[in-house]
Design an enzyme around this catalytic site. Structure first.
Site, short mmCIF file in Angstrom:
data_model
loop_
_atom_site.label_atom_id
_atom_site.label_comp_id
_atom_site.label_asym_id
_atom_site.label_seq_id
_atom_site.Cartn_x
_atom_site.Cartn_y
_atom_site.Cartn_z
N THR A 145 1.12 -1.36 0.18
CA THR A 145 0.27 -0.05 -0.48
C THR A 145 0.97 1.13 0.18
O THR A 145 0.79 1.42 -0.70
CB THR A 145 -0.97 0.09 1.15
N THR A 182 3.20 -8.33 11.72
CA THR A 182 3.00 -7.76 11.58
C THR A 182 1.64 -7.36 10.81
O THR A 182 1.05 -8.25 10.63
CB THR A 182 4.27 -7.38 9.92
N GLU A 266 6.77 4.97 6.70
CA GLU A 266 6.26 6.23 5.71
C GLU A 266 6.79 7.51 6.59
O GLU A 266 7.06 8.25 7.33
CB GLU A 266 4.44 6.64 5.98
N ASN A 389 -0.05 10.52 5.49
CA ASN A 389 -1.40 10.21 6.52
C ASN A 389 -2.51 10.81 6.02
O ASN A 389 -3.42 10.85 6.63
CB ASN A 389 -0.77 9.48 7.93
#
Length: 394
Positions: A145, A182, A266, A389
């Site tokens: 993703t 995870t 991220e 995010n």
């Protein structure tokens, strides 16, 4: 070079389930029913595929495939989500010939979205046609993703009866502070292993790899770590020595994948290797390690290459662990900067400058209260994390 376990086929296609112009639907299929094991999220809002997999593994420890979609988590979707999950497995079974009750599903993506079943139906011919033509690398890309790169590790090991091969892959870059495994991780192995022992091995490896990482302190609704061991190699892992060897190899593979997740956090730029020693017990040691690794102030200091060690001590102090502050010491990058409750004299900013500019930053806290230990890999917290995010659903 990727080591391929015997008796596995792969598929990865552009199904346009959510993403356009990239693969987002994949399968990992064993040619014969395999010993199956899995550990799953402890989040109360468990996604439909998690609930389905748990029920299937309770019913049978022989399974044949993983089915993975990216883009929609199928979490917090109620009975409709469960029905869609079951219908998807029926569609895949009809298209590929793999029995629906031998397919373990996994989903990743946005929480709360229902599947677009028309898109799933339209994707079935391509999925069936691609099965056996895709590579593990294709699958590891299709399950991503917000990951910036695929995460794939393979290896082989000699047991007393001969060579066996293992291949593992995972995805994850955010919503990572697992309490089982995870976000999504899969292992294919061609050893012949008793299902219960395979489950025990998988649990042990999860506890000592994926359960020792944090990015943002969030435990996903979809966390799943599953493995298939199909025995196609003809090599049995049944002696205690062989089982220990297999466990050791899977642990190293899992730890390598876990590191890749934190390294690919991220917006991340740092990996803090946190070690806590001398705690009253392992529970206290983990409390301290997680408090440090999840602290926004520690994480932002890491991002800024700022040797603000007071934030580390502060996090240890509010962790809930019992210890004598006057017995605590702290090392960063092997340099002792705090000992017996006091800072060590010297220009620590200058001493730590080269350490803080590295990607991997070792942080060791010794509490002086017992023999408990814990380790944790943690990322930093960056401006890019906030941007990713903030725009995740855009």
């Amino acid at each position: 070079m990727t080591v391929m376990p015997k008796g596995f086929r792969f598929a990865a296609i552009e199904a346009n389930l959510k993403y356009s112009g990239r693969k987002d639907l994949s399968m990992l299929v064993s040619d014969t029913p395999a010993s199956a094991a899995g550990v799953f999220t402890t989040n109360k809002f468990q996604a439909a595929p998690v609930l389905h997999c748990k029920a299937m593994l309770e019913r049978s420890r022989k399974q044949s495939a993983f089915l993975v979609n990216a883009g929609s988590a199928n979490a917090c979707t109620g009975e409709e989500g469960m029905n869609n999950c079951r219908e998807v497995l029926s569609l895949v079974a009809e298209a590929t010939g793999v029995p629906a009750d031998e397919i373990l599903p996994a989903s990743t993506g946005v929480i709360g979205l229902q599947f677009n079943m028309d898109k799933w139906r339209a994707a079935m011919p391509a999925l069936a046609e691609n099965l056996g033509k895709a590579t593990p690398e294709n699958v590891s890309e299709a399950i991503m993703t917000t990951d910036t790169r695929p995460k794939l590790v393979s290896t082989s090991v000699d047991l007393s009866g001969g060579e066996v091969r293992l291949l593992g892959m995972c995805k994850g870059a955010g919503m990572i502070s697992p309490n089982m495994a995870t976000l999504l991780a899969f292992v294919c192995c061609d050893a012949d292993v008793d299902p219960q022992r395979w489950q025990e091995i998988l649990e042990y490896c999860a506890d000592n790899s994926f359960n020792r990482i944090t990015i943002d302190g969030d435990t996903s609704t979809n966390d799943s770590f599953m493995g298939l061991a199909n025995g196609v190699s003809g090599v049995k892992a049944e002696s205690e020595e062989d089982l220990r060897t297999l466990c050791d190899v899977l642990l190293r593979l899992s730890q390598e994948l876990a590191y890749m997740i934190v390294e690919d956090a991220e917006g991340g730029t740092k990996v803090a290797r946190i070690e806590v020693r001398g705690a009253r017990d392992e529970i206290d040691a983990e409390l301290v390690a997680r408090a440090i690794g999840c602290s926004p102030l520690v994480k932002t200091a890491l991002f800024g290459c700022d040797a603000n060690w007071g934030r580390i001590m502060c996090a240890a102090g509010y962790s809930g662990a019992e210890f004598d502050p006057q017995a605590v010491s702290l090392e960063v990058g092997g340099i002792c900067i705090f000992k017996d409750g006091m800072p060590v004299p010297g220009d620590m900013d200058k001493l730590l400058e080269p350490v803080m500019n590295e990607v991997d930053i070792p942080i060791t806290v010794t509490l002086g209260s017992g023999s408990g230990t814990a380790s944790l890999l943690a990322s930093d917290l960056t401006k890019e994390y906030v941007e990713i995010n903030a725009d995740y659903r855009s």
